[in-house]
Design a protein around this motif. Structure first.
Motif, mmCIF file in Angstrom:
data_model
loop_
_atom_site.group_PDB
_atom_site.id
_atom_site.type_symbol
_atom_site.label_atom_id
_atom_site.label_comp_id
_atom_site.label_asym_id
_atom_site.label_seq_id
_atom_site.Cartn_x
_atom_site.Cartn_y
_atom_site.Cartn_z
ATOM 1 N N LEU A 1 -31.210 -31.698 -5.450
ATOM 2 C CA LEU A 1 -32.158 -32.655 -4.893
ATOM 3 C C LEU A 1 -33.018 -33.153 -6.052
ATOM 4 O O LEU A 1 -33.779 -32.391 -6.661
ATOM 5 C CB LEU A 1 -33.014 -31.974 -3.816
ATOM 6 N N LEU A 2 -32.850 -34.438 -6.382
ATOM 7 C CA LEU A 2 -33.518 -35.020 -7.544
ATOM 8 C C LEU A 2 -34.744 -35.798 -7.087
ATOM 9 O O LEU A 2 -34.657 -36.627 -6.181
ATOM 10 C CB LEU A 2 -32.517 -35.931 -8.273
ATOM 11 N N ASN A 3 -35.883 -35.509 -7.732
ATOM 12 C CA ASN A 3 -37.141 -36.146 -7.325
ATOM 13 C C ASN A 3 -37.754 -36.938 -8.483
ATOM 14 O O ASN A 3 -37.674 -36.531 -9.637
ATOM 15 C CB ASN A 3 -38.122 -35.046 -6.867
ATOM 16 N N ASP A 4 -38.339 -38.082 -8.152
ATOM 17 C CA ASP A 4 -39.122 -38.833 -9.140
ATOM 18 C C ASP A 4 -40.173 -39.629 -8.378
ATOM 19 O O ASP A 4 -40.113 -39.720 -7.147
ATOM 20 C CB ASP A 4 -38.204 -39.755 -9.961
ATOM 21 N N ALA B 1 -36.517 -37.714 -13.124
ATOM 22 C CA ALA B 1 -35.128 -38.213 -13.218
ATOM 23 C C ALA B 1 -34.882 -38.922 -14.548
ATOM 24 O O ALA B 1 -34.008 -39.763 -14.662
ATOM 25 C CB ALA B 1 -34.847 -39.161 -12.051
ATOM 26 N N GLY B 2 -35.667 -38.565 -15.553
ATOM 27 C CA GLY B 2 -35.509 -39.196 -16.870
ATOM 28 C C GLY B 2 -34.301 -38.652 -17.622
ATOM 29 O O GLY B 2 -33.388 -38.086 -17.034
ATOM 30 N N ASP C 1 -32.654 -44.446 -8.746
ATOM 31 C CA ASP C 1 -31.427 -45.241 -8.688
ATOM 32 C C ASP C 1 -30.766 -45.317 -10.062
ATOM 33 O O ASP C 1 -29.545 -45.197 -10.192
ATOM 34 C CB ASP C 1 -31.724 -46.672 -8.184
ATOM 35 N N LYS C 2 -31.612 -45.497 -11.089
ATOM 36 C CA LYS C 2 -31.092 -45.585 -12.460
ATOM 37 C C LYS C 2 -30.414 -44.267 -12.845
ATOM 38 O O LYS C 2 -29.328 -44.252 -13.439
ATOM 39 C CB LYS C 2 -32.251 -45.857 -13.432
ATOM 40 N N ALA C 3 -31.066 -43.156 -12.467
ATOM 41 C CA ALA C 3 -30.525 -41.834 -12.814
ATOM 42 C C ALA C 3 -29.172 -41.613 -12.148
ATOM 43 O O ALA C 3 -28.222 -41.150 -12.787
ATOM 44 C CB ALA C 3 -31.510 -40.742 -12.398
ATOM 45 N N SER D 1 -38.854 -31.215 -14.877
ATOM 46 C CA SER D 1 -38.363 -31.877 -16.076
ATOM 47 C C SER D 1 -39.069 -33.215 -16.249
ATOM 48 O O SER D 1 -38.440 -34.256 -16.432
ATOM 49 C CB SER D 1 -36.845 -32.053 -15.933
ATOM 50 N N ALA D 2 -40.391 -33.165 -16.148
ATOM 51 C CA ALA D 2 -41.191 -34.389 -16.278
ATOM 52 C C ALA D 2 -41.578 -34.590 -17.750
ATOM 53 O O ALA D 2 -41.117 -33.863 -18.621
ATOM 54 C CB ALA D 2 -42.427 -34.288 -15.396
#
Ligand code: CAA
Length: 291
Positions: free
Chosen positions: A30-33, A11-12, A40-42, A89-90
């Motif tokens: 669906l966003l994963n981190d 989520a960067g 939350d920041k993303a 997208s890490a």
């Protein structure tokens, strides 16, 4: 295959932009981190960036609400298993990407297309360590994702035609334009852009110009929207260095050697805008050149 649900790993800077454009285009995201704080920041950043588009009349408030509703977040990689398309997208480190794929693979449905937003790592090599090299592709977005028109599509040696065509269609649905690149180190954009940025750092290192004169020269003398050092700070100096290393090692040509000054900034943790300091110091009201 019609893609409707999209999983984004990481989520960067890039991951949140990717989630943003897919949600606006009507996909379920669906966003994963690994940290709730990053998620939350993303989400709040996506909210702010979509709001920008609303205030400029590019989207309606209703479209914003609908887009935000399409974004869900999860700390569990396994939850992405049911998505039609997964975009990794890490961090730009091969070991990190590989570990993510290893954890994710047992949960994926067989028809899921797996892709990486890598800006330089071999797609063929990443794909070869998965159970679906024919359904694996490079899907490279530019920063800032909501603004930049281009998406690079990179086929590995085993990628099949259907996967390629499906992703071409996805790019069209995003309202963006794709360019195909063969799978060689750093593909097209970064093969050309990073040596320019690295040369700008050499120009600084050798004292030919200072930060301000180098950036002004390229903005006013070559009509670039940002100077090369400002752009390096924007991309992240760690990412720039990682890409130069991939070019240097992958093409075995000394013309790609990373400038020692770039290495020194990265060693100092002066990674650019995200760290508050790079070739400019961002901690005050306006950015101040560090040299
Ligand atoms: N989300 C949504 N909208 C955004 C945004 C975001 N994150 N950031 C900027 N915008 C919008 C603004 O709202 C504005 O919209 P309008 O045109 O409707 O007014 C528009 O973008 C321009 O923004 P600004 O007026 O704030 O700022 P600007 O005119 O200085 O442009 C910029 C900013 C678009 C970033 C421009 O400086 C630029 O194009 N810079 C170069 C970027 C670049 O080269 N990117 C590629 C990097 S390489 C890469 O990404 C590959 C890799 O692997 C490393």
């Amino acid at each position: 295959m019609a893609v409707q649900s999209v999983g984004v790993v990481g989520a960067g800077q890039m991951g949140n932009g990717i989630a943003h454009v897919f949600a606006v285009a009507g996909f379920d995201v669906l966003l994963n981190d690994i940290s709730q704080e990053s998620l939350d920041k993303a989400v709040s950043l996506i909210d702010r960036n979509i709001e920008r588009q609303v205030s400029r009349g590019k989207l309606t408030p209703e479209e914003k609400t609908a887009a935000m509703r399409r974004i869900r977040t999860t700390l569990k990689l396994a939850d992405l298993g049911a998505c039609d398309l997964v975009i990794e997208s890490a961090t730009e480190r091969e070991a990190v990407k590989q570990a993510i794929f290893e954890d994710l693979l047992p949960h994926l449905k067989p028809e899921t297309i797996l892709s990486s937003n890598t800006s330089s790592i071999s797609i063929t090599r990443l794909a070869s360590r998965t159970d679906r090299p024919e359904k694996f592709m490079g899907f490279h977005f530019m920063n800032p994702v909501p603004v930049m028109q281009l998406v690079e599509l990179i086929r590995g040696i085993a990628t099949d035609e259907e996967t390629y065509r499906t992703l071409c269609e996805v790019v069209e649905r995003l309202g963006k334009t794709s360019a195909s690149s063969e799978d060689f180190p750093a593909f097209i954009v970064n093969r050309i852009l990073m040596p320019m940025i690295n040369e700008a750092v050499y120009t600084l290192y050798e004292g030919v110009g200072n930060v301000k004169s180098i950036d002004e020269s390229m903005k006013l003398g070559a009509n670039h929207p940002m100077g090369p050092l400002e752009l390096a700070d924007f991309i992240g100096l760690d990412t720039c260095l990682a890409i130069m290393n991939v070019l240097h090692e992958g093409l075995a040509d000394t013309k790609y050697r990373p400038c020692p000054l770039l290495t020194k900034y990265v060693e100092a943790g002066w990674l650019g805008r995200k760290a508050g300091r790079g070739f400019y110091d961002y901690r005050g009201e306006t950015p101040v050149p560090t040299r």
